[in-house]
Write a protein that holds these residues in place. Sequence first.
Motif, PDB file in Angstrom:
ATOM      1  N   ASN A   1       0.833  -1.207   0.000  1.00 49.29           N
ATOM      2  CA  ASN A   1       0.000   0.000   0.000  1.00 49.29           C
ATOM      3  C   ASN A   1       0.867   1.255   0.000  1.00 49.29           C
ATOM      4  O   ASN A   1       0.566   2.234  -0.682  1.00 49.29           O
ATOM      5  N   ALA A   2       1.954   1.213   0.772  1.00 49.86           N
ATOM      6  CA  ALA A   2       2.881   2.350   0.790  1.00 49.86           C
ATOM      7  C   ALA A   2       3.552   2.513  -0.568  1.00 49.86           C
ATOM      8  O   ALA A   2       3.836   3.636  -1.001  1.00 49.86           O
ATOM      9  N   LEU A   3       3.817   1.402  -1.253  1.00 52.42           N
ATOM     10  CA  LEU A   3       4.421   1.475  -2.593  1.00 52.42           C
ATOM     11  C   LEU A   3       3.481   2.179  -3.562  1.00 52.42           C
ATOM     12  O   LEU A   3       3.892   3.094  -4.278  1.00 52.42           O
ATOM     13  N   PHE A   4       2.202   1.780  -3.567  1.00 56.50           N
ATOM     14  CA  PHE A   4       1.241   2.399  -4.482  1.00 56.50           C
ATOM     15  C   PHE A   4       1.023   3.875  -4.124  1.00 56.50           C
ATOM     16  O   PHE A   4       1.005   4.736  -5.003  1.00 56.50           O
ATOM     17  N   GLY A   5       0.868   4.145  -2.837  1.00 56.93           N
ATOM     18  CA  GLY A   5       0.682   5.534  -2.415  1.00 56.93           C
ATOM     19  C   GLY A   5       1.900   6.384  -2.730  1.00 56.93           C
ATOM     20  O   GLY A   5       1.780   7.517  -3.215  1.00 56.93           O
ATOM     21  N   GLY A   6       3.083   5.837  -2.465  1.00 59.91           N
ATOM     22  CA  GLY A   6       4.316   6.571  -2.766  1.00 59.91           C
ATOM     23  C   GLY A   6       4.487   6.814  -4.250  1.00 59.91           C
ATOM     24  O   GLY A   6       4.982   7.860  -4.664  1.00 59.91           O
ATOM     25  N   PHE A   7       4.065   5.847  -5.074  1.00 58.59           N
ATOM     26  CA  PHE A   7       4.167   6.046  -6.528  1.00 58.59           C
ATOM     27  C   PHE A   7       3.309   7.229  -6.962  1.00 58.59           C
ATOM     28  O   PHE A   7       3.768   8.088  -7.719  1.00 58.59           O
ATOM     29  N   PHE A   8       2.066   7.284  -6.486  1.00 55.46           N
ATOM     30  CA  PHE A   8       1.192   8.395  -6.890  1.00 55.46           C
ATOM     31  C   PHE A   8       1.645   9.723  -6.294  1.00 55.46           C
ATOM     32  O   PHE A   8       1.548  10.767  -6.934  1.00 55.46           O
ATOM     33  N   GLY A   9       2.149   9.685  -5.055  1.00 52.32           N
ATOM     34  CA  GLY A   9       2.687  10.910  -4.462  1.00 52.32           C
ATOM     35  C   GLY A   9       3.914  11.403  -5.210  1.00 52.32           C
ATOM     36  O   GLY A   9       4.064  12.598  -5.487  1.00 52.32           O
ATOM     37  N   GLY A  10       4.811  10.480  -5.560  1.00 51.35           N
ATOM     38  CA  GLY A  10       5.993  10.854  -6.334  1.00 51.35           C
ATOM     39  C   GLY A  10       5.637  11.327  -7.720  1.00 51.35           C
ATOM     40  O   GLY A  10       6.273  12.240  -8.267  1.00 51.35           O
ATOM     41  N   ALA A  11       4.614  10.704  -8.318  1.00 49.19           N
ATOM     42  CA  ALA A  11       4.174  11.144  -9.646  1.00 49.19           C
ATOM     43  C   ALA A  11       3.651  12.578  -9.589  1.00 49.19           C
ATOM     44  O   ALA A  11       3.849  13.350 -10.534  1.00 49.19           O
ATOM     45  N   ALA A  12       3.022  12.945  -8.474  1.00 54.81           N
ATOM     46  CA  ALA A  12       2.553  14.332  -8.324  1.00 54.81           C
ATOM     47  C   ALA A  12       3.734  15.294  -8.274  1.00 54.81           C
ATOM     48  O   ALA A  12       3.647  16.418  -8.782  1.00 54.81           O
ATOM     49  N   ILE A  13       4.846  14.852  -7.683  1.00 52.46           N
ATOM     50  CA  ILE A  13       6.052  15.694  -7.687  1.00 52.46           C
ATOM     51  C   ILE A  13       6.588  15.808  -9.113  1.00 52.46           C
ATOM     52  O   ILE A  13       6.989  16.887  -9.567  1.00 52.46           O
ATOM     53  N   GLY A  14       6.596  14.678  -9.842  1.00 48.47           N
ATOM     54  CA  GLY A  14       7.107  14.673 -11.206  1.00 48.47           C
ATOM     55  C   GLY A  14       6.274  15.491 -12.175  1.00 48.47           C
ATOM     56  O   GLY A  14       6.775  15.927 -13.225  1.00 48.47           O
ATOM     57  N   MET A  15       4.997  15.710 -11.853  1.00 46.52           N
ATOM     58  CA  MET A  15       4.132  16.513 -12.734  1.00 46.52           C
ATOM     59  C   MET A  15       4.656  17.938 -12.876  1.00 46.52           C
ATOM     60  O   MET A  15       4.387  18.593 -13.880  1.00 46.52           O
ATOM     61  N   ARG A  16       5.402  18.394 -11.899  1.00 43.57           N
ATOM     62  CA  ARG A  16       5.945  19.755 -11.954  1.00 43.57           C
ATOM     63  C   ARG A  16       6.945  19.898 -13.102  1.00 43.57           C
ATOM     64  O   ARG A  16       7.098  20.974 -13.669  1.00 43.57           O
ATOM     65  N   ALA A  17       7.655  18.794 -13.430  1.00 50.06           N
ATOM     66  CA  ALA A  17       8.634  18.832 -14.519  1.00 50.06           C
ATOM     67  C   ALA A  17       7.977  18.733 -15.889  1.00 50.06           C
ATOM     68  O   ALA A  17       8.602  19.032 -16.904  1.00 50.06           O
ATOM     69  N   ARG A  18       6.724  18.267 -15.939  1.00 52.79           N
ATOM     70  CA  ARG A  18       5.927  18.169 -17.168  1.00 52.79           C
ATOM     71  C   ARG A  18       6.529  17.231 -18.210  1.00 52.79           C
ATOM     72  O   ARG A  18       6.385  17.446 -19.403  1.00 52.79           O
TER      73      ARG A  18
END
Length: 198
Positions: free
Chosen positions: A86-103
């Motif tokens: 669950n932490a892996l899936f949550g961390g993936f989506f949280g990290g993806a939100a950080i990566g969205m800033r780079a576009r």
Amino acid sequence: MSSTVEEKAYHPQDAISATLKTTLITGAVGVFASSVQNTLQKRNYGPWGIVTKTGGTIALFASVGGAYQFARIASANLREKEDHWNALFGGFFGGAAIGMRARTFPAVLGYGVVVGTALSALEYTGGSLAGKGHADEADEFERRQKLRTNYRSPMAETVAELGEGRGIRGENYEERRRQRIKENYGIDVPASPQPAGP
């Protein structure tokens, strides 16, 4: 075939309320970070600069926290298990939100994988980089019980181990002290009166 490890019954959690709560908390942290960024700007943007100039930081913090919490709880509810996946899936989506800033798609994927892996490893090791340890629940209970009943050592034992002096005084210390002073220096030290008790 009976299993030695009993499965705990999973109780579903409310993903929406937990996500809103986490989004508000991480958004508040984002407001603090944005205000620090606004303060460190060379040009003075005023108090509204935390929203107009560095407001992206607030959105970033809020979205990362919300995405992590929602994905983690949704995964737990769908799988009906509370574990490191669950932490892996949550961390993936949280990290993806950080990566969205780079576009860029590689940044979204890369940040998601790195953050998901780190949070999953941290969850797998029990929230400590040192690991969960080898003690089971019964040993932990006994250890805590021992800590609760671990009282101070008796004064006689302390005096026997450390000796008198340095603020450690055994029974009849004053009387022995007066005797030593009398023998070594020939001075008669008067006995101090005992304080009146209640």
